[in-house]
Design an enzyme around this catalytic site. Structure first.
Site, PDB file in Angstrom:
ATOM      1  CE  LYS A  73       0.860   1.512   4.382  1.00  0.00           C
ATOM      2  NZ  LYS A  73       1.520   2.772   4.709  1.00  0.00           N
TER       3      LYS A  73
ATOM      4  CG  ASP B 135      -0.652  -0.069   7.927  1.00  0.00           C
ATOM      5  OD1 ASP B 135      -1.501   0.800   8.203  1.00  0.00           O
ATOM      6  OD2 ASP B 135       0.566   0.157   7.880  1.00  0.00           O
TER       7      ASP B 135
HETATM    8  O1  C5P Z   1      -0.016  -1.117  14.288  1.00  0.00           O
HETATM    9  P1  C5P Z   1       1.406  -1.320  13.920  1.00  0.00           P
HETATM   10  O2  C5P Z   1       2.051  -2.445  14.681  1.00  0.00           O
HETATM   11  O3  C5P Z   1       1.649  -1.400  12.444  1.00  0.00           O
HETATM   12  O4  C5P Z   1       2.155   0.017  14.382  1.00  0.00           O
HETATM   13  C1  C5P Z   1       3.545   0.078  14.561  1.00  0.00           C
HETATM   14  C2  C5P Z   1       3.889   1.298  15.404  1.00  0.00           C
HETATM   15  O5  C5P Z   1       3.630   2.500  14.660  1.00  0.00           O
HETATM   16  C3  C5P Z   1       3.094   1.457  16.684  1.00  0.00           C
HETATM   17  O6  C5P Z   1       3.672   0.743  17.738  1.00  0.00           O
HETATM   18  C4  C5P Z   1       3.142   2.963  16.917  1.00  0.00           C
HETATM   19  O7  C5P Z   1       4.381   3.343  17.492  1.00  0.00           O
HETATM   20  C5  C5P Z   1       3.120   3.520  15.512  1.00  0.00           C
HETATM   21  N1  C5P Z   1       1.758   3.873  15.080  1.00  0.00           N
HETATM   22  C6  C5P Z   1       1.118   4.976  15.635  1.00  0.00           C
HETATM   23  N2  C5P Z   1      -0.151   5.302  15.252  1.00  0.00           N
HETATM   24  C7  C5P Z   1      -0.789   4.582  14.296  1.00  0.00           C
HETATM   25  C8  C5P Z   1      -0.171   3.443  13.710  1.00  0.00           C
HETATM   26  C9  C5P Z   1       1.112   3.128  14.120  1.00  0.00           C
HETATM   27  O8  C5P Z   1       1.699   5.665  16.504  1.00  0.00           O
HETATM   28  N3  C5P Z   1      -2.019   4.933  13.945  1.00  0.00           N
END
Ligand code: C5P
Length: 316
Positions: free
Chosen positions: A14, A143
């Protein structure tokens, strides 16, 4: 007895055509308003049945050595979560062929988790309703849900709440892959640092971006690409501004850091212009690799229906 049946799932990368980020939440995440867009850069995941409840993963392709092949792999976590929720003891061997850059801001790890859910649902004959699969996806990462859905969609919450976007057109993109990776939490942390003490409005997808998508006009879309994380990614990796400048110099309709970076993507007018841009970016030496892709494309899908669960059960 060794495993006999397998399914392969193809899942896209993406980019975020718009990414508005709110202030930090108490849970460490940030509220987003984003437009996800799936492009034709893929990982292929093959899941093979095992006769015990073990789960293994093997990763091959560019940068494969950067992906963990243990329980921390997001695809393995997806398999474990699915088995636990369905209350089954089933195992699987996963083989991932990476086409999506690792730590590139293109949701490669999330894509593999989505592919693992689709593959095991088929392999284990679960017939999980889409809504339940999307719930599991949201638990695994912000995601993952979009990697299931694909197309062009608006994401809110931390990115996991999706609504398909009213979008028209098929677009030619040129993707500049960086030599290095960027850590998503580090980029969000840098954004917080850069915006400290600022009062932040609730994140919103810009109206002009939605209008451009409805019109299907590439020039309008190029003009309305935006990403709040871009200044933070460029602050941590200043060389990204050079990559962005090459695209501008060669007439890209728009150019943007993808998600938390460091991948940069450009909108081309047509196939020929995409080729010109790709050549210019390659010659500039500002990218590790350059790809021409198109979008939107569908989300995680069984790649070979002849090896689907029905075919497998007929043979059992
Ligand atoms: O959800 P995911 O594991 O992909 O997110 C990785 C990191 O990215 C999270 O631990 C956070 O630090 C940051 N993040 C965030 N806000 C979001 C998505 C991700 O702060 N909406």
């Amino acid at each position: 007895m060794t495993a006999t049946f397998e399914v392969t799932v193809r899942v896209p990368a993406k980019v975020n055509l718009g990414l508005a980020v709110g202030g930090p939440r108490p849970d460490g995440y940030h509220d987003l308003a984003t437009v996800f867009h799936a492009v034709s850069l893929y990982d292929d995941l093959t899941a093979t049945l095992r006769d015990d409840d073990g789960v293994t993963v093997r990763v091959e392709g560019v940068q494969a050595t950067l992906v963990p092949e243990d329980e921390s792999n997001l695809a393995v976590r997806a398999v474990r979560l699915l088995a636990e929720r369905m209350g089954i003891e089933a195992g699987v061997d996963l083989h991932i062929r990476k086409g999506i850059p690792v730590a590139g801001g293109m949701a490669g790890g999330s894509a593999d988790a989505a592919a693992a859910l689709v593959a095991c649902d088929a392999l284990w004959n679960l017939g999980l309703p889409r809504s339940e699969m999307l719930e599991l996806a949201a638990e695994l990462g912000s995601d993952v849900s979009f990697a299931l859905l694909g197309g062009t969609a608006i994401g809110t919450g931390r990115g996991e709440r999706l609504t398909p976007a009213l979008a028209r057109g098929d677009y030619h993109w040129v993707i500049a892959l960086a030599e290095f990776g960027l850590s998503t939490p580090a980029v969000y942390g840098e954004l917080d640092r850069l915006r400290a003490r600022r009062v932040l409005p609730e994140p919103r997808v810009p109206d002009r971006l939605m209008k451009a998508l409805r019109s299907g006009d590439p020039q309008a879309l190029g003009d309305s690409l935006s990403n709040d994380l871009q200044p933070a990614a460029c602050s941590l990796a200043p060389s990204l501004t050079d990559t962005l400048a090459v695209g501008r110099d060669y007439g890209a309709l728009g150019g943007l850091v993808s998600g938390s970076g460091p991948t940069v993507f450009f909108l081309a007018r047509d196939t020929e212009h995409a080729l010109d841009l790709a050549v210019a970016l390659t010659a500039s030496g500002t990218a590790r690799d350059v790809r021409r892709v198109h979008g939107p494309v569908p989300g995680a899908r069984l790649a070979d229906p002849h090896r689907s669960p029905d075919a497998a059960s007929r043979r059992s």
